[in-house]
Design an enzyme around this catalytic site. Structure first.
Site, mmCIF file in Angstrom:
data_model
loop_
_atom_site.group_PDB
_atom_site.id
_atom_site.type_symbol
_atom_site.label_atom_id
_atom_site.label_comp_id
_atom_site.label_asym_id
_atom_site.label_seq_id
_atom_site.Cartn_x
_atom_site.Cartn_y
_atom_site.Cartn_z
ATOM 1 N N LYS A 45 0.826 -1.216 0.000
ATOM 2 C CA LYS A 45 0.000 0.000 0.000
ATOM 3 C C LYS A 45 0.856 1.261 0.000
ATOM 4 C CE LYS A 45 -4.327 -1.806 1.807
ATOM 5 N NZ LYS A 45 -5.314 -1.792 2.893
ATOM 6 N N LYS A 102 -5.215 -11.228 -8.049
ATOM 7 C CA LYS A 102 -6.522 -11.275 -7.406
ATOM 8 C C LYS A 102 -7.509 -10.276 -8.014
ATOM 9 C CE LYS A 102 -8.129 -10.044 -3.077
ATOM 10 N NZ LYS A 102 -8.020 -9.692 -1.668
ATOM 11 N N LYS A 131 -10.966 -4.565 -6.092
ATOM 12 C CA LYS A 131 -11.861 -3.408 -6.167
ATOM 13 C C LYS A 131 -11.230 -2.293 -6.972
ATOM 14 C CE LYS A 131 -13.263 -3.750 -1.344
ATOM 15 N NZ LYS A 131 -13.264 -3.058 -0.069
#
Ligand code: TRP
Length: 329
Positions: A113, A195, A198
């Site tokens: 992140k 993966k 979103k």
């Protein structure tokens, strides 16, 4: 008989994907018969990135509506919003003082992140796992159903709990992860090696829970496959088709072998269409219910007020015990 306690949550960042649904929320529903379930909307965790306040408010309520639409029943499970139970922030502070900078520095999600939001590497992002530990330990959870990506956060939760228990005596229950195999397996439709996310920047890579049927169909038709034209599970050589088999299997309850058999002699065109149709049918009732719920803010409010009250009762007990053990007057 005492039921085992479950706690889990999702961040309220909007736009949940089919991966979030199949990997987490659809399993939560199945657990509510056999466990004492607590399902939280992690809106404090969401603050680690910049949000528009109005959007955050809406996303929080929308996620609540989605939990309900997905079949989480407030009569069976406790549903609450993290920020409405102040004990989370309170225990978070205490646990911060029992967590080492060194162990937080090893968290891969922090590293990922930080790379993604290089202009906003805030302290909250760094201590994110401590708040998650507080969420879990407050409820004396036995099991934490999450996706594979949260495994490291569960490990640090256990380390913190153990450290605290060693210092002050048995205070926190040792939680176990409950990681369904499928959670790790729902991949992007365009990039089936990572993966389904979103926040993927690749168009048509993710199916969102509020995608209209024609959008879902078109995304599956465009899904990346291979040139063999045989429906066969082989993640190494056929990641795209394997991902579609996983999705179809997760919804229909069929094994990979059963799916292969069903589509023997059929091409990818037919298979993709069948996968899209089963996803559309799975999401249809959820989408209908969701639309009803978001137009009923009074009902949502009643659910989250009751949920917070019940959650507080449990959280308070643990926090009092902690405060007393460490000597807070
Ligand atoms: N970190 C989790 C995620 O991003 C969300 C979360 C916050 C959570 N607190 C939790 C999950 C406690 C399980 C238990 O998916």
């Amino acid at each position: 008989m005492n039921k085992k306690v479950i706690l889990s949550g999702v961040q309220s960042t909007g736009n949940l994907t089919l991966g979030n649904y199949l990997g987490a929320i659809s399993n939560w529903k199945k657990m509510q018969e056999d466990y004492e379930c607590n399902y939280m909307i992690a809106n404090l965790h969401t603050l680690t990135i910049r949000n528009n306040p109005e959007t955050l408010r809406n996303n929080t309520l929308n996620l609540l509506a989605l939990y309900l639409a997905a079949g989480i029943d407030p009569k069976k499970s406790n549903i609450f919003i993290q920020s409405q139970v102040p004990e989370h922030a309170e225990l978070n502070w205490v646990l911060n003082c029992y967590t080492y900078v060194g162990e937080l520095s090893r968290m891969t999600q922090f590293k990922d992140k930080s790379a993604k939001h290089a202009d906003n590497i805030n302290s909250g992002l760094f201590t994110y796992p401590v708040l998650m530990a507080a969420d879990i330990l407050l409820y004396q959870a036995d099991l934490v159903p999450v996706g594979e990506d949260q495994r490291q956060h569960l490990e640090i939760t256990r380390d913190i709990a153990e450290r605290f228990n060693n210092l002050y005596g048995e205070t926190f229950k040792m939680p176990e992860g409950y990681i369904p195999k499928i959670a790790a397996r729902i991949m992007g439709l365009q990039d089936p090696t990572s993966k389904m996310s979103k926040s993927s920047s690749i168009p048509n890579d993710s199916i969102f829970l509020n995608d209209e049927p024609d959008v879902i169909m078109s995304k599956f038709k465009k899904a990346v496959t291979d040139s063999e034209n045989i429906v066969r599970y082989d993640t190494e050589n056929k990641p795209g088709i394997s991902n579609l088999i996983s999705i179809y299997g997760a919804i229909s309850g069929k094994t990979n072998a059963e799916v292969e058999k069903e589509f023997e002699g059929k091409g990818y065109g037919d298979f993709k269409k069948a996968v899209a149709e089963c996803v559309i049918e799975e999401l249809r009732p959820l989408q209908t219910k969701y639309k009803e719920l978001v137009s009923n803010p009074e009902y949502l409010k009643q659910i989250y007020v009751e949920g917070a009250n019940k959650a507080k009762e449990k959280a308070e007990k643990t926090l009092k015990d902690v405060y007393s053990k460490i000597g807070l007057v």
